[in-house]
Design an enzyme around this catalytic site. Structure first.
Site, PDB file in Angstrom:
ATOM      1  N   THR A   1       0.827  -1.208   0.000  1.00 38.64           N
ATOM      2  CA  THR A   1       0.000   0.000   0.000  1.00 38.64           C
ATOM      3  C   THR A   1       0.864   1.261   0.000  1.00 38.64           C
ATOM      4  O   THR A   1       1.996   1.240   0.494  1.00 38.64           O
ATOM      5  CB  THR A   1      -0.897   0.000   1.261  1.00 38.64           C
ATOM      6  OG1 THR A   1      -1.524   1.271   1.388  1.00 38.64           O
ATOM      7  CG2 THR A   1      -0.104  -0.268   2.529  1.00 38.64           C
TER       8      THR A   1
ATOM      9  N   GLU B   1       0.327   3.564   1.897  1.00 36.68           N
ATOM     10  CA  GLU B   1       0.327   4.073   3.276  1.00 36.68           C
ATOM     11  C   GLU B   1       1.649   3.832   3.994  1.00 36.68           C
ATOM     12  O   GLU B   1       1.892   4.410   5.054  1.00 36.68           O
ATOM     13  CB  GLU B   1      -0.807   3.427   4.077  1.00 36.68           C
ATOM     14  CG  GLU B   1      -2.155   3.751   3.491  1.00 36.68           C
ATOM     15  CD  GLU B   1      -3.304   3.418   4.425  1.00 36.68           C
ATOM     16  OE1 GLU B   1      -3.055   3.158   5.610  1.00 36.68           O
ATOM     17  OE2 GLU B   1      -4.439   3.427   3.953  1.00 36.68           O
TER      18      GLU B   1
ATOM     19  N   TYR C   1      -1.829  -0.770  11.109  1.00 37.73           N
ATOM     20  CA  TYR C   1      -1.989  -1.406   9.796  1.00 37.73           C
ATOM     21  C   TYR C   1      -0.805  -1.072   8.880  1.00 37.73           C
ATOM     22  O   TYR C   1      -0.114  -1.975   8.381  1.00 37.73           O
ATOM     23  CB  TYR C   1      -3.307  -0.972   9.133  1.00 37.73           C
ATOM     24  CG  TYR C   1      -3.316  -1.229   7.635  1.00 37.73           C
ATOM     25  CD1 TYR C   1      -3.302  -2.535   7.132  1.00 37.73           C
ATOM     26  CD2 TYR C   1      -3.283  -0.163   6.722  1.00 37.73           C
ATOM     27  CE1 TYR C   1      -3.275  -2.775   5.759  1.00 37.73           C
ATOM     28  CE2 TYR C   1      -3.253  -0.401   5.353  1.00 37.73           C
ATOM     29  CZ  TYR C   1      -3.243  -1.703   4.882  1.00 37.73           C
ATOM     30  OH  TYR C   1      -3.195  -1.937   3.529  1.00 37.73           O
TER      31      TYR C   1
HETATM   32  P1  NAD Z   1      -9.671  -7.315   2.390  1.00 39.60           P
HETATM   33  O1  NAD Z   1      -9.642  -7.069   3.861  1.00 39.60           O
HETATM   34  O2  NAD Z   1     -10.913  -7.022   1.627  1.00 39.60           O
HETATM   35  O3  NAD Z   1      -9.318  -8.845   2.093  1.00 39.60           O
HETATM   36  C1  NAD Z   1      -8.291  -9.516   2.762  1.00 39.60           C
HETATM   37  C2  NAD Z   1      -8.401 -11.001   2.431  1.00 39.60           C
HETATM   38  O4  NAD Z   1      -7.312 -11.680   3.080  1.00 39.60           O
HETATM   39  C3  NAD Z   1      -9.697 -11.656   2.941  1.00 39.60           C
HETATM   40  O5  NAD Z   1     -10.210 -12.516   1.973  1.00 39.60           O
HETATM   41  C4  NAD Z   1      -9.250 -12.420   4.177  1.00 39.60           C
HETATM   42  O6  NAD Z   1     -10.048 -13.563   4.449  1.00 39.60           O
HETATM   43  C5  NAD Z   1      -7.841 -12.807   3.784  1.00 39.60           C
HETATM   44  N1  NAD Z   1      -6.979 -13.059   4.960  1.00 39.60           N
HETATM   45  C6  NAD Z   1      -6.821 -12.262   6.046  1.00 39.60           C
HETATM   46  N2  NAD Z   1      -5.968 -12.847   6.914  1.00 39.60           N
HETATM   47  C7  NAD Z   1      -5.556 -14.009   6.346  1.00 39.60           C
HETATM   48  C8  NAD Z   1      -4.669 -15.025   6.742  1.00 39.60           C
HETATM   49  N3  NAD Z   1      -4.014 -14.982   7.907  1.00 39.60           N
HETATM   50  N4  NAD Z   1      -4.475 -16.072   5.921  1.00 39.60           N
HETATM   51  C9  NAD Z   1      -5.146 -16.155   4.724  1.00 39.60           C
HETATM   52  N5  NAD Z   1      -6.008 -15.214   4.305  1.00 39.60           N
HETATM   53  C10 NAD Z   1      -6.205 -14.150   5.105  1.00 39.60           C
HETATM   54  O7  NAD Z   1      -8.420  -6.517   1.820  1.00 39.60           O
HETATM   55  P2  NAD Z   1      -8.266  -5.719   0.445  1.00 39.60           P
HETATM   56  O8  NAD Z   1      -8.758  -4.357   0.621  1.00 39.60           O
HETATM   57  O9  NAD Z   1      -8.751  -6.556  -0.648  1.00 39.60           O
HETATM   58  O10 NAD Z   1      -6.660  -5.638   0.365  1.00 39.60           O
HETATM   59  C11 NAD Z   1      -5.905  -6.674  -0.229  1.00 39.60           C
HETATM   60  C12 NAD Z   1      -4.435  -6.298  -0.220  1.00 39.60           C
HETATM   61  O11 NAD Z   1      -4.237  -5.093  -0.936  1.00 39.60           O
HETATM   62  C13 NAD Z   1      -3.860  -6.053   1.177  1.00 39.60           C
HETATM   63  O12 NAD Z   1      -2.562  -6.589   1.212  1.00 39.60           O
HETATM   64  C14 NAD Z   1      -3.844  -4.552   1.300  1.00 39.60           C
HETATM   65  O13 NAD Z   1      -2.823  -4.137   2.169  1.00 39.60           O
HETATM   66  C15 NAD Z   1      -3.558  -4.149  -0.127  1.00 39.60           C
HETATM   67  N6  NAD Z   1      -4.035  -2.815  -0.522  1.00 39.60           N
HETATM   68  C16 NAD Z   1      -5.338  -2.466  -0.320  1.00 39.60           C
HETATM   69  C17 NAD Z   1      -5.793  -1.232  -0.759  1.00 39.60           C
HETATM   70  C18 NAD Z   1      -7.245  -0.816  -0.606  1.00 39.60           C
HETATM   71  O14 NAD Z   1      -7.610   0.273  -1.017  1.00 39.60           O
HETATM   72  N7  NAD Z   1      -8.118  -1.623  -0.041  1.00 39.60           N
HETATM   73  C19 NAD Z   1      -4.909  -0.356  -1.389  1.00 39.60           C
HETATM   74  C20 NAD Z   1      -3.573  -0.738  -1.560  1.00 39.60           C
HETATM   75  C21 NAD Z   1      -3.157  -1.975  -1.138  1.00 39.60           C
HETATM   76  O1  TDX Z   2     -16.886   6.077   7.573  1.00 40.47           O
HETATM   77  C1  TDX Z   2     -15.820   6.556   7.162  1.00 40.47           C
HETATM   78  N1  TDX Z   2     -15.725   7.902   7.015  1.00 40.47           N
HETATM   79  C2  TDX Z   2     -14.590   8.516   6.574  1.00 40.47           C
HETATM   80  O2  TDX Z   2     -14.557   9.755   6.462  1.00 40.47           O
HETATM   81  C3  TDX Z   2     -14.683   5.735   6.835  1.00 40.47           C
HETATM   82  C4  TDX Z   2     -14.749   4.247   6.981  1.00 40.47           C
HETATM   83  C5  TDX Z   2     -13.554   6.365   6.372  1.00 40.47           C
HETATM   84  N2  TDX Z   2     -13.489   7.725   6.259  1.00 40.47           N
HETATM   85  C6  TDX Z   2     -12.277   8.346   5.704  1.00 40.47           C
HETATM   86  C7  TDX Z   2     -10.957   7.881   6.269  1.00 40.47           C
HETATM   87  C8  TDX Z   2     -10.022   7.999   5.082  1.00 40.47           C
HETATM   88  O3  TDX Z   2      -9.521   9.309   4.973  1.00 40.47           O
HETATM   89  O4  TDX Z   2     -12.247   7.968   4.325  1.00 40.47           O
HETATM   90  C9  TDX Z   2     -10.918   7.717   3.880  1.00 40.47           C
HETATM   91  C10 TDX Z   2     -10.820   6.292   3.368  1.00 40.47           C
HETATM   92  O5  TDX Z   2     -10.960   5.429   4.495  1.00 40.47           O
HETATM   93  P1  TDX Z   2     -10.823   3.828   4.382  1.00 40.47           P
HETATM   94  O6  TDX Z   2     -11.803   3.339   3.382  1.00 40.47           O
HETATM   95  O7  TDX Z   2     -10.855   3.281   5.744  1.00 40.47           O
HETATM   96  O8  TDX Z   2      -9.399   3.689   3.687  1.00 40.47           O
HETATM   97  P2  TDX Z   2      -7.900   4.137   4.115  1.00 40.47           P
HETATM   98  O9  TDX Z   2      -7.760   4.228   5.578  1.00 40.47           O
HETATM   99  O10 TDX Z   2      -7.531   5.320   3.279  1.00 40.47           O
HETATM  100  O11 TDX Z   2      -7.078   2.834   3.638  1.00 40.47           O
HETATM  101  C11 TDX Z   2      -7.421   2.153   2.409  1.00 40.47           C
HETATM  102  O12 TDX Z   2      -6.519   2.457   1.384  1.00 40.47           O
HETATM  103  C12 TDX Z   2      -5.191   1.993   1.544  1.00 40.47           C
HETATM  104  C13 TDX Z   2      -7.468   0.639   2.633  1.00 40.47           C
HETATM  105  O13 TDX Z   2      -8.373   0.330   3.686  1.00 40.47           O
HETATM  106  C14 TDX Z   2      -6.084   0.112   2.956  1.00 40.47           C
HETATM  107  O14 TDX Z   2      -6.133  -1.315   3.039  1.00 40.47           O
HETATM  108  C15 TDX Z   2      -5.150   0.509   1.845  1.00 40.47           C
HETATM  109  O15 TDX Z   2      -3.830   0.143   2.166  1.00 40.47           O
END
Ligand code: NAD
Ligand code: TDX
Length: 349
Positions: A127, A129, A163
């Site tokens: 990420t 982050e 995180y």
């Molecule tokens: P998510 O929380 O939706 O999904 C995580 C998945 O991992 C789930 O299916 C969960 O069951 C599985 N998991 C968790 N712990 C586990 C374990 N110990 N063993 C096996 N499986 C396990 O997450 P996401 O938002 O899809 O993020 C996926 C990846 O992308 C993460 O590595 C996150 O850091 C990265 N990422 C996310 C974002 C974002 O915006 N969500 C942005 C950049 C990077």
């Molecule tokens: O209810 C809300 N209201 C709000 O204002 C929530 C849930 C979030 N927020 C704000 C916090 C953040 O500035 O919105 C922004 C986005 O929040 P999240 O969806 O929690 O994402 P963020 O914390 O930015 O992290 C996400 O992007 C990077 C993913 O959850 C991470 O897994 C990824 O690494």
């Protein structure tokens, strides 16, 4: 259709939001690839995300990435691991940290040891982050989104939350394994994803499903925090590009020039869903809340020729709203519990 250099890939976390979108992407574009999803099916994992494609080409192994025996079993049959599994939510990491250390750090360690043993190609999904946050300038329109400093692969690590610090720690061991043991790894650091199958604890789906449930959306603090939104399908194509064309040992940043502040995104959701643009609650801000993320994607574009497809945020957001409207069965049962958990700590201001 193009032929893939890898025929048997393990996708960890392939039943989560971004991982399942990647599994669909590979399934749809590379018919010669067999995918083994290794997923613990935590609260964030859902078999339904990949149920329609489970079969000859996609297999689900329910297991923990920190369990060396199960990891060994799937690694022994693979030629590449694409590692998405993580505890991924900042707000949860402020309440309890054990599972973040265990999955994000120990889980990654377990996987790279197996990749090393079987000499597998390894791609580590991380990420933006890990870099901490960037300042914005009040004097620029929209508070400076799209202007000024952006993250590159040379930006020093400076994570803010449990995180992001456990993700940073996992990136660092991958880098060290490349240098010390010749692990055949690449790393990608992507910005905020949106699209179908995102858990309703996250910002965009939380607000959409709040409106669909008759609950007011919740904005943290003043809503000026900027996120650099990318459609999850563009993240998938970025990861595939790096897996197949990336230089071993390199880190690539994935982003699609999608900076917007949270208030602006929320107003867009409300308007699109036929509500007044100010029909939301402001709630207690997140502790340590990062101000702005912004990705410089030059390296991925120029060195590997990647381009995002979903560059119109408005239409991507509309499609995402439609997806949650049409898939109430996917999220409805969890909604009350997710909001109750938030209500324990978040107060309306
Ligand atoms: P998510 O929380 O939706 O999904 C995580 C998945 O991992 C789930 O299916 C969960 O069951 C599985 N998991 C968790 N712990 C586990 C374990 N110990 N063993 C096996 N499986 C396990 O997450 P996401 O938002 O899809 O993020 C996926 C990846 O992308 C993460 O590595 C996150 O850091 C990265 N990422 C996310 C974002 C974002 O915006 N969500 C942005 C950049 C990077
Ligand atoms: O209810 C809300 N209201 C709000 O204002 C929530 C849930 C979030 N927020 C704000 C916090 C953040 O500035 O919105 C922004 C986005 O929040 P999240 O969806 O929690 O994402 P963020 O914390 O930015 O992290 C996400 O992007 C990077 C993913 O959850 C991470 O897994 C990824 O690494």
């Amino acid at each position: 259709m193009t032929e893939s250099p890898y025929k048997n890939i393990v996708v960890t976390g392939g039943a989560g939001f971004i991982g399942s979108n990647f599994v669909h992407y590979v399934y749809n574009n590379f018919p010669d690839v067999h995918i083994t999803v290794l997923d613990k099916l935590t609260y964030a994992g859902n078999k339904a995300n990949i149920a329609s494609i489970l079969g000859d080409r996609v297999e689900l192994v329910v297991g923990d990435i920190a369990d060396a025996d199960i990891v060994d079993q799937v690694a022994a049959k693979a030629d590449a691991i694409v590692h998405y599994a993580a505890e991924s939510h900042n707000d949860n990491s402020l309440k309890s940290q054990d599972e973040f250390i265990q999955t994000n750090f120990i889980g990654t360690y377990t996987l790279i040891q197996a990749a090393r043993k079987y000499d597998l190609r390894f791609h580590h999904v991380s990420t933006d982050e890990v870099y901490g946050d960037l300042p914005y300038r009040e004097d620029l329109p929209g508070h400076g989104e799209g202007e000024g400093e952006k993250f590159t692969d040379k930006t020093p690590y400076n994570p803010s939350s449990p995180y992001s610090s456990t993700k940073a720690a996992s990136d660092l061991i991958v880098r060290a394994w490349v240098r010390s043991f010749g692990l055949k790894a690449t790393i990608s650091n992507c910005s905020n994803n949106y699209g179908p199958y995102q858990h309703i604890e996250k910002f965009i789906p939380r607000q959409i499903t709040n409106i669909l449930s008759g609950i007011k959306p919740k904005l943290y603090g003043d809503g000026k925090n900027v996120r650099d939104w990318i459609h999850t399908e563009d993240h998938s194509s970025g990861v595939w590009t790096i897996l197949t064309k990336g230089k071993l040992g390199e880190t690539y940043l994935i982003g699609a020039d999608g900076e917007k502040n949270n208030k602006e995104v929320l107003e867009q959701i409300l308007t699109e869903m036929g509500q007044a643009s100010d029909a939301y609650d402001r709630v207690t801000d997140r502790a340590g809340h990062d101000l702005r993320y912004a990705i410089d994607n030059t390296k991925l574009r120029t060195e590997l020729g990647w381009e995002p497809k979903h560059t119109d945020f408005e239409s991507g957001l509309k499609a995402t709203i439609d997806w949650y409207r049409e898939n109430e069965d996917w999220w409805k049962a969890e909604k009350e519990a997710v909001e109750a958990k938030y209500a324990e700590t978040q107060k309306v201001l």
